[in-house]
Design a protein around this motif. Structure first.
Motif, PDB file in Angstrom:
ATOM      1  N   GLN A  60       0.823  -1.208   0.000  1.00  0.00           N
ATOM      2  CA  GLN A  60       0.000   0.000   0.000  1.00  0.00           C
ATOM      3  C   GLN A  60       0.858   1.260   0.000  1.00  0.00           C
ATOM      4  N   ILE A  61       1.936   1.242   0.780  1.00  0.00           N
ATOM      5  CA  ILE A  61       2.815   2.409   0.854  1.00  0.00           C
ATOM      6  C   ILE A  61       3.459   2.684  -0.505  1.00  0.00           C
ATOM      7  N   THR A  62       3.924   1.628  -1.166  1.00  0.00           N
ATOM      8  CA  THR A  62       4.518   1.783  -2.492  1.00  0.00           C
ATOM      9  C   THR A  62       3.500   2.309  -3.489  1.00  0.00           C
ATOM     10  N   THR A  63       2.292   1.796  -3.423  1.00  0.00           N
ATOM     11  CA  THR A  63       1.236   2.251  -4.337  1.00  0.00           C
ATOM     12  C   THR A  63       0.918   3.712  -4.106  1.00  0.00           C
ATOM     13  N   ILE A  64       0.847   4.118  -2.838  1.00  0.00           N
ATOM     14  CA  ILE A  64       0.575   5.528  -2.520  1.00  0.00           C
ATOM     15  C   ILE A  64       1.651   6.428  -3.118  1.00  0.00           C
ATOM     16  N   GLN A  65       2.891   6.036  -2.979  1.00  0.00           N
ATOM     17  CA  GLN A  65       3.992   6.838  -3.524  1.00  0.00           C
ATOM     18  C   GLN A  65       3.885   6.948  -5.049  1.00  0.00           C
ATOM     19  N   GLN A  66       3.548   5.845  -5.688  1.00  0.00           N
ATOM     20  CA  GLN A  66       3.395   5.850  -7.141  1.00  0.00           C
ATOM     21  C   GLN A  66       2.236   6.746  -7.573  1.00  0.00           C
ATOM     22  N   ARG A  67       1.125   6.648  -6.857  1.00  0.00           N
ATOM     23  CA  ARG A  67      -0.051   7.465  -7.203  1.00  0.00           C
ATOM     24  C   ARG A  67       0.221   8.951  -6.978  1.00  0.00           C
ATOM     25  N   GLN A  68       0.967   9.274  -5.954  1.00  0.00           N
ATOM     26  CA  GLN A  68       1.300  10.677  -5.710  1.00  0.00           C
ATOM     27  C   GLN A  68       2.185  11.228  -6.824  1.00  0.00           C
ATOM     28  N   GLN A  69       3.066  10.406  -7.337  1.00  0.00           N
ATOM     29  CA  GLN A  69       3.888  10.821  -8.472  1.00  0.00           C
ATOM     30  C   GLN A  69       3.019  11.045  -9.705  1.00  0.00           C
ATOM     31  N   GLN A  70       2.011  10.198  -9.888  1.00  0.00           N
ATOM     32  CA  GLN A  70       1.089  10.375 -11.007  1.00  0.00           C
ATOM     33  C   GLN A  70       0.331  11.694 -10.883  1.00  0.00           C
ATOM     34  N   ILE A  71      -0.079  12.019  -9.674  1.00  0.00           N
ATOM     35  CA  ILE A  71      -0.783  13.288  -9.455  1.00  0.00           C
ATOM     36  C   ILE A  71       0.116  14.463  -9.813  1.00  0.00           C
ATOM     37  N   GLU A  72       1.384  14.396  -9.395  1.00  0.00           N
ATOM     38  CA  GLU A  72       2.321  15.475  -9.706  1.00  0.00           C
ATOM     39  C   GLU A  72       2.472  15.644 -11.216  1.00  0.00           C
ATOM     40  N   THR A  73       2.533  14.537 -11.922  1.00  0.00           N
ATOM     41  CA  THR A  73       2.659  14.593 -13.382  1.00  0.00           C
ATOM     42  C   THR A  73       1.428  15.234 -14.009  1.00  0.00           C
ATOM     43  N   LEU A  74       0.255  14.856 -13.530  1.00  0.00           N
ATOM     44  CA  LEU A  74      -0.991  15.403 -14.069  1.00  0.00           C
ATOM     45  C   LEU A  74      -1.125  16.891 -13.752  1.00  0.00           C
ATOM     46  N   LEU A  75      -0.712  17.283 -12.558  1.00  0.00           N
ATOM     47  CA  LEU A  75      -0.780  18.701 -12.193  1.00  0.00           C
ATOM     48  C   LEU A  75       0.156  19.533 -13.061  1.00  0.00           C
ATOM     49  N   THR A  76       1.303  18.961 -13.405  1.00  0.00           N
ATOM     50  CA  THR A  76       2.235  19.650 -14.287  1.00  0.00           C
ATOM     51  C   THR A  76       1.600  19.916 -15.649  1.00  0.00           C
ATOM     52  N   GLN A  77       0.809  18.970 -16.129  1.00  0.00           N
ATOM     53  CA  GLN A  77       0.121  19.136 -17.412  1.00  0.00           C
ATOM     54  C   GLN A  77      -0.916  20.254 -17.358  1.00  0.00           C
ATOM     55  N   LEU A  78      -1.471  20.486 -16.160  1.00  0.00           N
ATOM     56  CA  LEU A  78      -2.498  21.523 -16.003  1.00  0.00           C
ATOM     57  C   LEU A  78      -1.910  22.894 -15.691  1.00  0.00           C
ATOM     58  N   ASP A  79      -0.611  22.930 -15.434  1.00  0.00           N
ATOM     59  CA  ASP A  79       0.079  24.193 -15.135  1.00  0.00           C
ATOM     60  C   ASP A  79       0.448  24.866 -16.448  1.00  0.00           C
ATOM     61  N   THR A  80      -0.492  25.557 -17.037  1.00  0.00           N
ATOM     62  CA  THR A  80      -0.311  26.102 -18.390  1.00  0.00           C
ATOM     63  C   THR A  80       0.719  27.212 -18.465  1.00  0.00           C
ATOM     64  N   ASN A  81       0.935  27.943 -17.369  1.00  0.00           N
ATOM     65  CA  ASN A  81       1.927  29.025 -17.414  1.00  0.00           C
ATOM     66  C   ASN A  81       3.279  28.591 -16.842  1.00  0.00           C
ATOM     67  N   ASN A  82       3.382  27.304 -16.478  1.00  0.00           N
ATOM     68  CA  ASN A  82       4.649  26.719 -16.033  1.00  0.00           C
ATOM     69  C   ASN A  82       5.296  27.470 -14.869  1.00  0.00           C
ATOM     70  N   ASP A  83       4.463  27.898 -13.904  1.00  0.00           N
ATOM     71  CA  ASP A  83       5.016  28.601 -12.748  1.00  0.00           C
ATOM     72  C   ASP A  83       5.134  27.698 -11.520  1.00  0.00           C
ATOM     73  N   GLY A  84       4.892  26.412 -11.706  1.00  0.00           N
ATOM     74  CA  GLY A  84       5.036  25.477 -10.602  1.00  0.00           C
ATOM     75  C   GLY A  84       3.824  25.336  -9.718  1.00  0.00           C
ATOM     76  N   GLY A  85       2.712  25.926 -10.098  1.00  0.00           N
ATOM     77  CA  GLY A  85       1.487  25.831  -9.312  1.00  0.00           C
ATOM     78  C   GLY A  85       0.277  26.171 -10.149  1.00  0.00           C
ATOM     79  N   LEU A  86      -0.906  25.916  -9.586  1.00  0.00           N
ATOM     80  CA  LEU A  86      -2.136  26.235 -10.302  1.00  0.00           C
ATOM     81  C   LEU A  86      -2.787  27.452  -9.672  1.00  0.00           C
ATOM     82  N   ASP A  87      -2.899  28.541 -10.462  1.00  0.00           N
ATOM     83  CA  ASP A  87      -3.599  29.712  -9.950  1.00  0.00           C
ATOM     84  C   ASP A  87      -5.107  29.495 -10.097  1.00  0.00           C
ATOM     85  N   GLU A  88      -5.907  30.485  -9.717  1.00  0.00           N
ATOM     86  CA  GLU A  88      -7.355  30.321  -9.729  1.00  0.00           C
ATOM     87  C   GLU A  88      -7.881  30.043 -11.135  1.00  0.00           C
ATOM     88  N   ALA A  89      -7.336  30.730 -12.118  1.00  0.00           N
ATOM     89  CA  ALA A  89      -7.789  30.532 -13.490  1.00  0.00           C
ATOM     90  C   ALA A  89      -7.456  29.126 -13.978  1.00  0.00           C
TER      91      ALA A  89
END
Length: 225
Positions: A60-89
């Motif tokens: 379970q711990i290994t799976t959690i770590q893998q899933r968290q990495q997947q989330i980071e990858t997906l969030l990077t795809q949504l960061d359209t201005n490449n500032d390292g975070g998601l603003d309100e827009a």
């Protein structure tokens, strides 16, 4: 139940806070200071239990770590201005994307896995907590203490007034080991949840301190240079 905890704190990391204050310290006067979450965190039983949970739930711990990495990858795809975070827009735009739906699904899965680990750890902690009051009373009687206060209630106290180490030693005798498999239908008490969260905060602070100390250590050169 879902804890607001640092689930992935490893047993080896947690060991950084298991160096209890000397149990032989002499309590002076009628008032003693005891840090309840720290005392429980420092017990041998909790240390062993957390190590057992880490082994039992390694998948379970290994799976959690893998899933968290997947989330980071997906969030990077949504960061359209490449500032390292998601603003309100970006957040508003993201909620209609397939990536956002995938993130929600992954977070639900992580929550379920995290809950399994937290329940096992909390069950171990609650067994120690049940013995805390009689054990504290025993230490209080032995040291002829009239009043026990928490550290956050103290403005000043001599180091000798800290009786946490004595409580740890007594708990180690009273509760040498605990179980890590909750019975069917078991739910932690509110007190257990509260203390568990405080213990996890202690572990998180220990992790930060360990990382800082490691970063400050000079890099050794080959051949001792």
């Amino acid at each position: 139940m879902k804890f607001l905890a640092k689930t992935l704190a490893s047993a080896s990391l947690a060991a950084a806070v298991f160096a209890a204050a000397p149990a032989s310290a002499q309590v002076q006067g009628n008032i003693a200071v005891v840090n309840t979450p720290l005392a429980i965190a420092q017990t041998n039983a909790l240390r062993t239990a957390f190590q057992q949970v880490g082994t039992t739930y390694q998948t379970q711990i290994t799976t959690i770590q893998q899933r968290q990495q997947q989330i980071e990858t997906l969030l990077t795809q949504l960061d359209t201005n490449n500032d390292g975070g998601l603003d309100e827009a970006e957040q508003a735009a993201a909620q209609t994307t397939p990536q956002w739906q995938q993130i929600q699904q992954i977070e639900r899965e992580v929550g379920q896995l995290t809950n399994q680990i937290d329940m096992a750890r909390a069950y171990a902690l609650e067994q120690i907590l049940r013995q805390y009051s009689p054990t504290l009373q025993q230490v209080v009687t032995q040291n002829q203490v009239q009043m026990v206060v928490a550290p956050d209630s103290v403005i000043y106290a001599q180091p000798a007034a800290d009786m946490t180490g004595k409580v740890v030693a007594a708990l180690n005798t009273a509760v040498p080991s605990v179980q890590t498999t909750p019975p069917a239908g078991w739910q932690p008490s509110r007190q257990t949840v509260s203390v568990y969260q405080q213990v996890q905060q202690i572990f998180a602070i220990a992790q930060q301190q360990a990382q800082q100390q490691q970063a400050q250590q000079p890099t050794q050169q080959p051949n001792g240079r």
